[in-house]
Enzyme design. Structure first.
Site, short mmCIF file in Angstrom:
data_model
loop_
_atom_site.label_atom_id
_atom_site.label_comp_id
_atom_site.label_asym_id
_atom_site.label_seq_id
_atom_site.Cartn_x
_atom_site.Cartn_y
_atom_site.Cartn_z
N GLY A 138 69.04 54.18 -11.80
CA GLY A 138 69.71 55.02 -9.92
C GLY A 138 69.78 56.24 -10.11
O GLY A 138 70.57 56.08 -9.14
N SER A 139 70.23 56.52 -11.09
CA SER A 139 71.46 57.92 -10.52
C SER A 139 70.99 59.48 -10.23
O SER A 139 71.39 59.60 -8.62
CB SER A 139 72.18 58.27 -11.84
OG SER A 139 70.79 59.35 -13.24
N ASN A 140 69.12 59.11 -10.28
CA ASN A 140 68.66 59.82 -9.67
C ASN A 140 68.07 59.94 -7.68
O ASN A 140 68.73 60.31 -7.42
CB ASN A 140 67.13 60.31 -10.16
CG ASN A 140 67.28 62.00 -10.90
OD1 ASN A 140 67.42 62.86 -11.06
ND2 ASN A 140 67.56 61.23 -12.30
N LYS A 184 46.76 45.99 -11.97
CA LYS A 184 47.84 46.69 -11.77
C LYS A 184 46.97 47.76 -10.01
O LYS A 184 48.23 47.46 -9.93
CB LYS A 184 47.26 47.70 -12.72
CG LYS A 184 48.03 49.00 -12.59
CD LYS A 184 48.23 50.04 -13.47
CE LYS A 184 48.54 51.56 -13.05
NZ LYS A 184 49.19 52.45 -14.79
N MET A 201 59.17 53.53 -14.28
CA MET A 201 58.95 54.00 -15.48
C MET A 201 56.82 53.40 -16.03
O MET A 201 56.64 53.31 -17.22
CB MET A 201 59.61 52.67 -16.48
CG MET A 201 61.10 53.34 -16.82
SD MET A 201 61.63 55.17 -16.89
CE MET A 201 60.74 54.32 -18.93
N ARG A 202 56.55 52.82 -14.98
CA ARG A 202 55.36 52.73 -14.95
C ARG A 202 54.47 54.53 -14.81
O ARG A 202 55.03 55.49 -13.86
CB ARG A 202 54.55 51.96 -14.09
CG ARG A 202 55.13 50.45 -14.47
CD ARG A 202 54.83 49.56 -13.84
NE ARG A 202 55.62 48.53 -13.72
CZ ARG A 202 55.49 47.70 -14.94
NH1 ARG A 202 53.83 47.47 -15.56
NH2 ARG A 202 56.48 46.26 -14.56
N ASN A 246 58.15 63.71 -9.26
CA ASN A 246 57.84 63.21 -9.59
C ASN A 246 59.65 63.69 -10.61
O ASN A 246 59.49 64.97 -10.55
CB ASN A 246 57.63 62.71 -11.57
CG ASN A 246 57.89 61.82 -12.56
OD1 ASN A 246 58.99 61.03 -12.24
ND2 ASN A 246 57.75 62.43 -13.45
N HIS A 265 61.51 64.97 -14.89
CA HIS A 265 61.12 65.06 -15.87
C HIS A 265 62.26 65.28 -17.12
O HIS A 265 62.91 66.25 -16.27
CB HIS A 265 59.66 64.56 -16.64
CG HIS A 265 59.35 64.42 -17.65
ND1 HIS A 265 59.41 63.54 -18.06
CD2 HIS A 265 59.40 65.26 -18.79
CE1 HIS A 265 58.83 63.35 -19.43
NE2 HIS A 265 58.98 64.80 -19.73
C1 GRF Z 1 66.13 60.32 -15.56
O1 GRF Z 1 66.13 60.84 -16.42
C2 GRF Z 1 64.85 61.05 -15.22
O2 GRF Z 1 64.19 62.48 -15.36
C3 GRF Z 1 63.95 60.33 -16.12
O3 GRF Z 1 64.33 58.52 -16.30
C4 GRF Z 1 65.43 58.98 -16.22
C5 GRF Z 1 65.74 58.30 -14.65
O4 GRF Z 1 68.13 57.97 -14.46
N1 GRF Z 1 62.16 60.31 -15.34
P1 GRF Z 1 68.17 57.50 -13.53
O5 GRF Z 1 67.68 55.95 -13.40
O6 GRF Z 1 67.72 58.21 -11.76
O7 GRF Z 1 69.57 57.52 -14.05
#
Ligand code: GRF
Length: 204
Positions: free
Chosen positions: A14-16, A68, A93-94, A110, A112
């Site tokens: 969850g850093s983002n 799903k 991740m889905r 999203n 990426h």
């Molecule tokens: C990030 O590198 C993002 O680009 C990818 O998954 C990772 C998630 O990292 N989709 P975080 O959980 O936000 O730290």
């Protein structure tokens, strides 16, 4: 739907998510709030981060649903209960299916960790590194029904250095993710992103 009501879907650290919360709290993203964080994995650090900021944190267990569509119907119920206008996939991740995507088309973004359309799917940083690219980076894009194929909002380049490992490169890419994701969210909630076919025009 209130476009300043944000939900974040996560599967991991969850850093983002944190970068979004921080940029809301310091008003870089004005007049917005993360109403709910939903994880498909129990006990993730992302859920802890949400709780630390008094944000509702929900684990939705796919194993409880036969399909799903059933799983996504439950997520949709939570989004609608919070009057969510923007859904962020932050390390979720889905692959999002039609049940969730259709109601949020053009309202789901999203992040990426590669320069799309190169290296979509899992482990974008590692794929790029193994390919021997000299420049990689990250991409923020609207979600469509493909895997990392939707209209691109912002990209940022990261130079690959001679002595990089995939992990060191991933760390530098992550720093840039934490800049462009909040920037894209700000533009969205301010109504400055216009989807025009494959292109996203920025009205700023
Ligand atoms: C990030 O590198 C993002 O680009 C990818 O998954 C990772 C998630 O990292 N989709 P975080 O959980 O936000 O730290």
């Amino acid at each position: 739907m209130n476009i300043t009501n944000i939900a974040v879907l996560v599967s991991g650290r969850g850093s983002n998510l944190q970068s979004i919360i921080d940029n809301i709290e310091n008003s870089t993203i004005p007049h917005a709030s993360v109403q709910v964080v939903i994880s498909d994995v129990d006990g993730t650090y992302a859920l802890e981060r949400a709780k630390e900021h008094d944000i509702e944190a929900v684990f939705v267990n796919q194993n409880k649903y036969d399909t799903k569509a059933g799983f996504e119907t439950e997520i949709l119920r939570i989004l609608e209960a919070h009057d969510i206008g923007l859904v962020l996939l932050a390390g979720y991740m889905r692959v999002v299916g039609p049940t969730l995507l259709e109601p949020y088309k053009g309202r789901m973004i999203n992040i990426h960790p590669a320069l799309l359309p190169s290296f979509p799917g899992l482990h974008g940083q590692q794929q790029a590194f193994d390919h021997g690219v000299k420049v990689s980076g990250c991409t923020v894009h609207f979600v469509d029904d493909g895997v990392d194929t939707g209209p691109i909002i912002i990209q940022r380049c990261v130079t690959v250095l001679e002595d990089d490992t995939a992990e060191v490169l991933a760390d530098r890419i992550l720093e840039q993710e934490h800049k462009i994701f909040p920037e894209a969210v700000r533009l969205f909630v301010q109504g400055k992103l216009i989807i025009d076919g494959r292109k996203v025009r920025i009205a700023e």
